[in-house]
Enzyme design. Structure first.
Site, PDB file in Angstrom:
ATOM      1  N   HIS A  29      32.525  44.885  35.138  1.00 17.06           N
ATOM      2  CA  HIS A  29      33.748  45.723  35.438  1.00 17.06           C
ATOM      3  C   HIS A  29      33.512  47.191  36.134  1.00 17.06           C
ATOM      4  CE1 HIS A  29      36.532  43.182  32.646  1.00 17.06           C
ATOM      5  NE2 HIS A  29      35.406  43.020  32.180  1.00 17.06           N
TER       6      HIS A  29
ATOM      7  N   ASN B 242      41.975  41.676  29.317  1.00 14.95           N
ATOM      8  CA  ASN B 242      42.008  40.962  30.724  1.00 14.95           C
ATOM      9  C   ASN B 242      43.193  40.638  31.050  1.00 14.95           C
ATOM     10  OD1 ASN B 242      39.090  41.531  30.943  1.00 14.95           O
ATOM     11  ND2 ASN B 242      38.365  39.601  30.189  1.00 14.95           N
TER      12      ASN B 242
ATOM     13  N   TYR C 275      30.298  48.248  23.314  1.00 23.54           N
ATOM     14  CA  TYR C 275      30.935  49.264  24.195  1.00 23.54           C
ATOM     15  C   TYR C 275      30.401  50.778  23.910  1.00 23.54           C
ATOM     16  CZ  TYR C 275      34.026  45.576  26.012  1.00 23.54           C
ATOM     17  OH  TYR C 275      34.603  44.438  26.504  1.00 23.54           O
TER      18      TYR C 275
HETATM   19 FE1  HDE Z   1      33.996  43.571  27.905  1.00 23.98          FE
HETATM   20  N1  HDE Z   1      32.516  45.039  28.408  1.00 23.98           N
HETATM   21  N2  HDE Z   1      32.410  42.433  27.038  1.00 23.98           N
HETATM   22  N3  HDE Z   1      35.314  42.167  27.983  1.00 23.98           N
HETATM   23  N4  HDE Z   1      34.973  44.549  29.215  1.00 23.98           N
HETATM   24  C1  HDE Z   1      32.568  45.846  29.310  1.00 23.98           C
HETATM   25  O1  HDE Z   1      31.819  48.324  28.839  1.00 23.98           O
HETATM   26  C2  HDE Z   1      31.371  43.106  26.565  1.00 23.98           C
HETATM   27  C3  HDE Z   1      34.828  41.069  27.036  1.00 23.98           C
HETATM   28  C4  HDE Z   1      36.288  44.243  29.276  1.00 23.98           C
HETATM   29  O2  HDE Z   1      37.815  49.603  32.525  1.00 23.98           O
HETATM   30  C5  HDE Z   1      31.226  46.982  29.075  1.00 23.98           C
HETATM   31  O3  HDE Z   1      32.692  50.244  29.621  1.00 23.98           O
HETATM   32  C6  HDE Z   1      30.883  42.153  25.786  1.00 23.98           C
HETATM   33  C7  HDE Z   1      36.118  40.454  26.746  1.00 23.98           C
HETATM   34  C8  HDE Z   1      37.011  45.474  30.341  1.00 23.98           C
HETATM   35  O4  HDE Z   1      35.936  50.567  31.888  1.00 23.98           O
HETATM   36  C9  HDE Z   1      30.650  46.384  28.164  1.00 23.98           C
HETATM   37  C10 HDE Z   1      31.609  41.169  25.791  1.00 23.98           C
HETATM   38  C11 HDE Z   1      37.058  41.455  27.443  1.00 23.98           C
HETATM   39  C12 HDE Z   1      36.088  46.223  30.600  1.00 23.98           C
HETATM   40  C13 HDE Z   1      31.359  45.254  27.686  1.00 23.98           C
HETATM   41  C14 HDE Z   1      32.484  41.329  26.456  1.00 23.98           C
HETATM   42  C15 HDE Z   1      36.344  42.284  27.823  1.00 23.98           C
HETATM   43  C16 HDE Z   1      34.930  45.892  29.894  1.00 23.98           C
HETATM   44  C17 HDE Z   1      30.737  47.421  30.284  1.00 23.98           C
HETATM   45  C18 HDE Z   1      31.450  39.725  24.977  1.00 23.98           C
HETATM   46  C19 HDE Z   1      38.763  41.172  27.452  1.00 23.98           C
HETATM   47  C20 HDE Z   1      36.144  47.231  31.613  1.00 23.98           C
HETATM   48  C21 HDE Z   1      31.036  48.742  30.645  1.00 23.98           C
HETATM   49  C22 HDE Z   1      31.316  39.829  23.423  1.00 23.98           C
HETATM   50  C23 HDE Z   1      39.262  40.933  26.043  1.00 23.98           C
HETATM   51  C24 HDE Z   1      36.678  48.442  30.651  1.00 23.98           C
HETATM   52  C25 HDE Z   1      32.134  49.169  29.455  1.00 23.98           C
HETATM   53  C26 HDE Z   1      36.803  49.712  31.838  1.00 23.98           C
HETATM   54  C27 HDE Z   1      33.835  46.266  29.994  1.00 23.98           C
HETATM   55  C28 HDE Z   1      30.738  44.171  26.927  1.00 23.98           C
HETATM   56  C29 HDE Z   1      33.792  40.541  26.534  1.00 23.98           C
HETATM   57  C30 HDE Z   1      37.168  43.190  28.748  1.00 23.98           C
HETATM   58  C31 HDE Z   1      29.132  46.149  28.377  1.00 23.98           C
HETATM   59  C32 HDE Z   1      29.455  42.311  24.978  1.00 23.98           C
HETATM   60  C33 HDE Z   1      36.367  39.087  25.940  1.00 23.98           C
HETATM   61  C34 HDE Z   1      38.447  45.296  30.525  1.00 23.98           C
HETATM   62  O5  HDE Z   1      30.435  47.006  27.049  1.00 23.98           O
END
Ligand code: HDE
Length: 699
Positions: free
Chosen positions: A77, A150, A364
């Site tokens: 992202h 999402n 996060y």
């Molecule tokens: Fe994320 N995801 N994600 N994700 N995600 C990140 O956090 C992660 C997942 C989502 O505008 C990271 O700040 C794991 C689902 C958004 O700043 C990180 C898993 C959904 C954003 C991270 C998921 C999301 C992130 C990278 C699997 C929808 C952007 C930078 C377990 C429900 C937020 C950050 C923004 C960002 C980890 C899966 C949505 C690495 C481990 C499912 C919208 O922490």
């Protein structure tokens, strides 16, 4: 070498001393230490042509700071854009949740929302085929709540353990550093082909949801099941949904490819423009509410993030609306530094045991600490709560809000400034869920159906949308070099929908269908179609908030132009004028029509519908001009509504579509300018003329 090449030298005397008078119209430039800077053009050196001096603290400070301007981009992202606004609560929801923001009708809570792509780097384009992030920070009176969702209600994987693999597979390969911001490559399809649980999500990412027209026209989803808990400790499960006020809209794939070239900032510009003109992006927040009894009888596990609950089965209860009405003052300070954390929940909201969510709750916080450099990222204004905070946490890198007084522990017996105490009445309580179990690394068998909802998604789409899904699979898999990876995916599709598998196999030129893999659970074919899953079945029925591109040239008929502009604006649409030159044209009344774009820079892919209104002169030249031809060809191929005047027929002829004009192409008759214009805008409410698609674009 002559010193006269350097303009600032003119202000100097022989010894380099300043003779310039202080500029009183601007504030005096200073160093970070506040010391006024006398010369911002020349570093300190031993003689005008001599070596630089280490002593030059002014230059060293400037360059040192520049060297450290970047922070690590988000690991996923990375590309995103955020805006401020508010959430307005509709009614008292205290029976459902103790969350403070849902208690009082009409109350507004400040929010910051960031929209993103997933795979691409920070500088990548806005329209790859990808999931979009939809993350919202609510600055409630009882702390920050981050709903990090999402634009698709399901996910690729069931367990956080596989997230690094998924992300490694989709992002650039480690040896070559490409492909950038795309899933159309071997590594991605290799991984997902070996992960049947990703099948449902693949249907979403191959659908038009993955190429939205703008974040303004996307739905958003919290994905996981969460809990609402009321003040009495009674809890129900909820799933969060965002519905856009302007309805959903996507672009077509060929258009997305071209938009990425014509305007890589297409989405962020669209959001920015909408907010600047006061057409504030708006969504309704709703929840699907269900209890343990429903969870028990539902066909799938409500803790499995690869499944959704159809809205027909559990309707959405609206809670309030979000309006984004303010751009950031500084992109880095706000959009780049905003740190969403799924662990940021408030009293009245709780997590479920979804294993994906549980893993996210670690990730996060961990990633923000790395990205923002330490544990005090909550002191950065965009991340700081807007309610009072009292705690004994202290120190660390860049501590900005520091406790005063001598007491930094609890319990303590000091009378003067003894600091805060816990509050069992108003404080956060986890839902008192009964838990027992054996410590295992095991996937519940209730997670083993990987195909049924993928099939349900497919049958819920219109023919047009089904066609786009098949085309997307064919496009993506055609970029896969290893034939066995392609075959493996087609084999999976047979468990999803046999006709889709067949269409994709044909598109790939396969001679026969590969054998379907044995599924862990037999795919169900009895799930009913769900209209809520389709974009086109839920069209906005309005052209409001959309953009009409009007091509004009010297002598464009003034009356027709004015009528069209008035009709579009009455609908709430924006008109952009495209002309052979950026300085615009003179219309039939000799009035200047200023242009928003020169034709080369304003291709039709940037607009929702177009009108071709050239003057009667110079048509031969226009008909031979590449960008004009592309403008028309693309608008037609992308099934856009096209308004045109009599002169435009010559241009249609030049690009060979004169005989193909259909009901999506409307003559803007100069004799009935007003009626023709409103008729055209009315047609545009359908956004695209899809019947045309069947007749063209097929190989
Ligand atoms: Fe994320 N995801 N994600 N994700 N995600 C990140 O956090 C992660 C997942 C989502 O505008 C990271 O700040 C794991 C689902 C958004 O700043 C990180 C898993 C959904 C954003 C991270 C998921 C999301 C992130 C990278 C699997 C929808 C952007 C930078 C377990 C429900 C937020 C950050 C923004 C960002 C980890 C899966 C949505 C690495 C481990 C499912 C919208 O922490």
């Amino acid at each position: 070498m002559s010193d006269s090449k350097n303009p600032s030298q003119h202000a100097k005397g022989k010894g380099g001393e300043l003779h310039q008078h202080a500029d009183t119209t601007h504030p005096t430039m200073t160093t970070q230490q506040g010391a006024p800077v006398a010369d911002d053009q020349n570093s300190l050196r031993a003689g005008a042509r001599g070596p630089g001096l280490l002593e030059d603290h002014v230059m060293r400070e400037k360059i040192f700071h520049f060297d450290h301007e970047r922070i690590p981009e988000r690991v996923v992202h990375a590309r995103g854009v955020g805006f401020h606004g508010y959430f307005e609560n509709y009614s008292d929801q205290s029976e459902l949740t103790a969350a403070d923001l849902f208690q009082r009708p009409g109350e507004q809570t400040p929010v910051f929302a960031r929209f993103s792509t997933v795979a691409g780097n920070k500088g990548s384009a806005d329209l790859p085929r990808d999931v979009r992030g939809f993350a919202t920070k609510f600055y409630t009176r009882q702390g920050n709540w981050d709903l990090v969702g999402n634009n698709m209600p399901v996910f690729f994987i069931q367990d956080a353990m596989k997230f690094p693999d998924l992300v490694h597979a989709v992002k650039e390969a480690p040896d070559r550093g490409f492909p950038q911001a795309q899933s159309a490559h071997d590594n991605f399809w290799d991984f997902v082909g070996l992960m049947p649980e990703s099948m449902h999500m693949l249907m979403w990412t191959m659908s038009d949801r993955a190429i939205p027209r703008s974040p303004r026209f996307m739905e958003g989803f919290g994905v996981h099941s969460f809990r609402f808990v009321n003040a009495q400790g009674v809890s129900q499960f909820v799933k969060f949904h965002w519905k856009p006020k302007h309805g959903m809209q996507s672009v077509v794939w060929n258009e997305a490819l071209k938009i990425n070239g014509a305007d890589p900032d297409f989405h962020r510009r669209d959001m920015w423009d909408a907010i600047q003109r006061g057409d504030y992006p708006e969504w309704e927040l709703g929840v699907q509410i269900f209890d343990d009894a429903f969870a028990e009888k539902f066909e799938f596990d409500i803790l499995d993030a690869t499944k959704l609950i159809p809205e027909e089965q559990v309707p959405i209860t609206p809670l309030g609306k979000m309006v984004l009405n303010r751009a950031v003052d500084n992109f880095f300070a706000e959009t780049e530094q905003v740190a969403f954390c799924t662990q940021n929940i408030v009293r009245g909201i709780d997590h479920s045991n979804d294993p994906l969510l549980q893993g996210r709750n670690f990730s996060y916080l961990d990633t923000q600490t790395k990205r923002l450099g330490g544990p005090n990222f909550t002191h950065i204004p965009i991340n700081a709560p807007k309610c009072p905070m009292h705690h004994f946490q202290q120190d660390g890198h860049m501590a900005m809000t520091n406790p005063t007084g001598r007491v930094n522990y609890e319990p303590n017996s000091w009378e003067n400034n003894p600091g805060p105490r816990e509050n069992p009445t108003d404080g956060f309580h986890s839902y008192a869920e009964e838990i027992e179990g054996t410590k295992v690394r095991e996937r519940s068998p209730s997670f083993s159906d990987h195909y049924s909802q993928a099939g349900q998604f497919y049958i819920s789409q219109t023919d047009t949308e089904q066609g786009h899904i098949a085309d997307a699979f064919v496009f993506e898999l055609s970029k896969v070099e290893r034939a066995d990876i392609r075959l493996r995916m087609v084999a999976h599709l047979r468990n999803v929908d046999e006709s889709l598998a067949k269409t994709v196999a044909d598109g790939l030129g396969l001679e026969s269908l590969p054998e379907a893999p044995t599924p862990a659970a037999t795919p169900r074919k009895d799930l009913p179609s769900s209209d809520a899953l389709s974009i086109l079945k839920n069209g906005p029925g309005s052209f409001s908030g959309r953009k009409l591109g009007v091509f004009v040239s010297e002598g464009t008929d003034a009356k027709t132009f004015d009528a069209l502009k008035a009709a579009a604006e009455k609908e709430g649409a924006v008109v952009a004028v495209i002309a052979p030159h950026i300085s615009g044209v003179c219309d039939s009344n000799g009035r200047k029509i200023p242009a928003n774009e020169k034709i080369d820079g304003g291709p039709s892919v940037l607009f929702d519908a177009v009108a071709l209104m050239p003057g009667s002169q110079g048509l031969d030249q226009l008909a031979n001009h590449g960008p004009v031809r592309d403008f028309i060809n693309d608008a037609f191929a992308h099934c856009k509504f096209i308004g045109f005047n009599e002169s435009a027929r010559k241009l249609f002829k030049a690009v060979g579509i004169e005989q193909k004009l259909d009901d999506g192409c409307l003559l803007l008759d100069a004799n009935e300018a007003d009626d023709a214009a409103s008729n055209f805008i009315e047609k545009c409410r359908s956004l695209r003329y899809w019947p045309r698609e069947g007749a063209i674009n097929k190989v």
